[in-house]
Design a protein around this motif. Structure first.
Motif, PDB file in Angstrom:
ATOM      1  N   UNK A  20       7.389 -12.912  -6.926  1.00  0.00           N
ATOM      2  CA  UNK A  20       8.630 -12.350  -6.410  1.00  0.00           C
ATOM      3  C   UNK A  20       8.444 -10.974  -5.784  1.00  0.00           C
ATOM      4  N   UNK A  21       7.339 -10.325  -6.034  1.00  0.00           N
ATOM      5  CA  UNK A  21       7.056  -9.007  -5.462  1.00  0.00           C
ATOM      6  C   UNK A  21       6.466  -9.198  -4.075  1.00  0.00           C
ATOM      7  N   UNK A  22       6.998  -8.489  -3.055  1.00  0.00           N
ATOM      8  CA  UNK A  22       6.427  -8.624  -1.718  1.00  0.00           C
ATOM      9  C   UNK A  22       4.948  -8.247  -1.723  1.00  0.00           C
ATOM     10  N   UNK A  23       4.168  -8.981  -0.967  1.00  0.00           N
ATOM     11  CA  UNK A  23       2.732  -8.727  -0.915  1.00  0.00           C
ATOM     12  C   UNK A  23       2.478  -7.410  -0.199  1.00  0.00           C
ATOM     13  N   UNK A  51       1.755   3.411  13.030  1.00  0.00           N
ATOM     14  CA  UNK A  51       1.667   3.558  11.579  1.00  0.00           C
ATOM     15  C   UNK A  51       2.878   4.358  11.128  1.00  0.00           C
ATOM     16  N   UNK A  52       3.635   3.814  10.206  1.00  0.00           N
ATOM     17  CA  UNK A  52       4.755   4.543   9.620  1.00  0.00           C
ATOM     18  C   UNK A  52       4.171   5.610   8.689  1.00  0.00           C
ATOM     19  N   UNK A  53       4.742   6.802   8.705  1.00  0.00           N
ATOM     20  CA  UNK A  53       4.281   7.885   7.843  1.00  0.00           C
ATOM     21  C   UNK A  53       5.154   7.908   6.591  1.00  0.00           C
ATOM     22  N   UNK A  54       4.521   7.760   5.441  1.00  0.00           N
ATOM     23  CA  UNK A  54       5.263   7.785   4.175  1.00  0.00           C
ATOM     24  C   UNK A  54       5.887   9.166   3.979  1.00  0.00           C
ATOM     25  N   UNK A  55       7.081   9.172   3.424  1.00  0.00           N
ATOM     26  CA  UNK A  55       7.782  10.429   3.181  1.00  0.00           C
ATOM     27  C   UNK A  55       7.242  11.084   1.911  1.00  0.00           C
ATOM     28  N   UNK A  56       6.224  11.901   2.122  1.00  0.00           N
ATOM     29  CA  UNK A  56       5.616  12.693   1.057  1.00  0.00           C
ATOM     30  C   UNK A  56       5.615  14.143   1.531  1.00  0.00           C
ATOM     31  N   UNK A  57       5.165  15.047   0.695  1.00  0.00           N
ATOM     32  CA  UNK A  57       5.127  16.456   1.092  1.00  0.00           C
ATOM     33  C   UNK A  57       4.300  16.645   2.362  1.00  0.00           C
ATOM     34  N   UNK A  58       3.093  16.070   2.396  1.00  0.00           N
ATOM     35  CA  UNK A  58       2.229  16.219   3.584  1.00  0.00           C
ATOM     36  C   UNK A  58       2.809  15.479   4.780  1.00  0.00           C
ATOM     37  N   UNK A  59       3.336  14.284   4.557  1.00  0.00           N
ATOM     38  CA  UNK A  59       3.939  13.516   5.651  1.00  0.00           C
ATOM     39  C   UNK A  59       5.131  14.234   6.253  1.00  0.00           C
ATOM     40  N   UNK A  80       3.176  -3.831   4.603  1.00  0.00           N
ATOM     41  CA  UNK A  80       4.296  -4.636   4.158  1.00  0.00           C
ATOM     42  C   UNK A  80       4.674  -5.522   5.327  1.00  0.00           C
ATOM     43  N   UNK A  81       4.237  -6.762   5.268  1.00  0.00           N
ATOM     44  CA  UNK A  81       4.358  -7.715   6.363  1.00  0.00           C
ATOM     45  C   UNK A  81       3.633  -7.140   7.574  1.00  0.00           C
ATOM     46  N   UNK A  82       4.323  -6.894   8.677  1.00  0.00           N
ATOM     47  CA  UNK A  82       3.651  -6.388   9.879  1.00  0.00           C
ATOM     48  C   UNK A  82       3.671  -4.868   9.993  1.00  0.00           C
ATOM     49  N   UNK A  83       4.234  -4.174   9.011  1.00  0.00           N
ATOM     50  CA  UNK A  83       4.371  -2.718   9.066  1.00  0.00           C
ATOM     51  C   UNK A  83       3.228  -2.064   8.295  1.00  0.00           C
ATOM     52  N   UNK A  84       2.519  -1.163   8.981  1.00  0.00           N
ATOM     53  CA  UNK A  84       1.457  -0.389   8.336  1.00  0.00           C
ATOM     54  C   UNK A  84       2.015   0.980   7.988  1.00  0.00           C
ATOM     55  N   UNK A  85       1.829   1.369   6.734  1.00  0.00           N
ATOM     56  CA  UNK A  85       2.355   2.643   6.239  1.00  0.00           C
ATOM     57  C   UNK A  85       1.189   3.481   5.743  1.00  0.00           C
TER      58      UNK A  85
END
Length: 96
Positions: A20-23, A51-59, A80-85
């Motif tokens: 049930x958890x997305x791959x 590439x999506x940038x994760x919302x972190x302090x550095x991002x 996450x599917x076709x999205x690279x983060x």
């Protein structure tokens, strides 16, 4: 009999939860990407890969202060599917 049935149910529940958890695939090694930072929290490399940038302090620091600039970023990738983060651990702004 009860013990065997309980073990079977435990394994079955674990498999259902995992399914049930997305791959999500994560790189175990840091990756380096060079590209241009845009205001959509993305870095786009010279081949047009986004590439999506994760919302972190550095991002957040990178996006809030360097939109339109080219950067070399180091971090870990998730897909996450076709999205690279990318979760950025370090970055360097490149001179044009």
């Amino acid at each position: 009999m009860k013990r065997g049935k309980m073990k079977f149910m435990t394994v079955l529940v674990a498999l259902v939860l995992m399914a049930s958890v997305p791959m999500t695939a994560m790189a175990s090694e840091p990756v380096t990407i060079q590209g241009e930072i845009n205001d959509s929290y993305q870095i786009v490399d010279s081949n047009g890969q986004v590439y999506e940038i994760a919302e972190t302090e550095k991002g957040n620091d990178l996006v809030e202060n360097h939109i339109g600039e080219k950067a070399k970023v180091v971090g870990t990738l998730q897909q996450d599917q076709d999205v690279k983060i990318i979760t950025i651990t370090a970055f360097e702004i490149l001179a044009e």
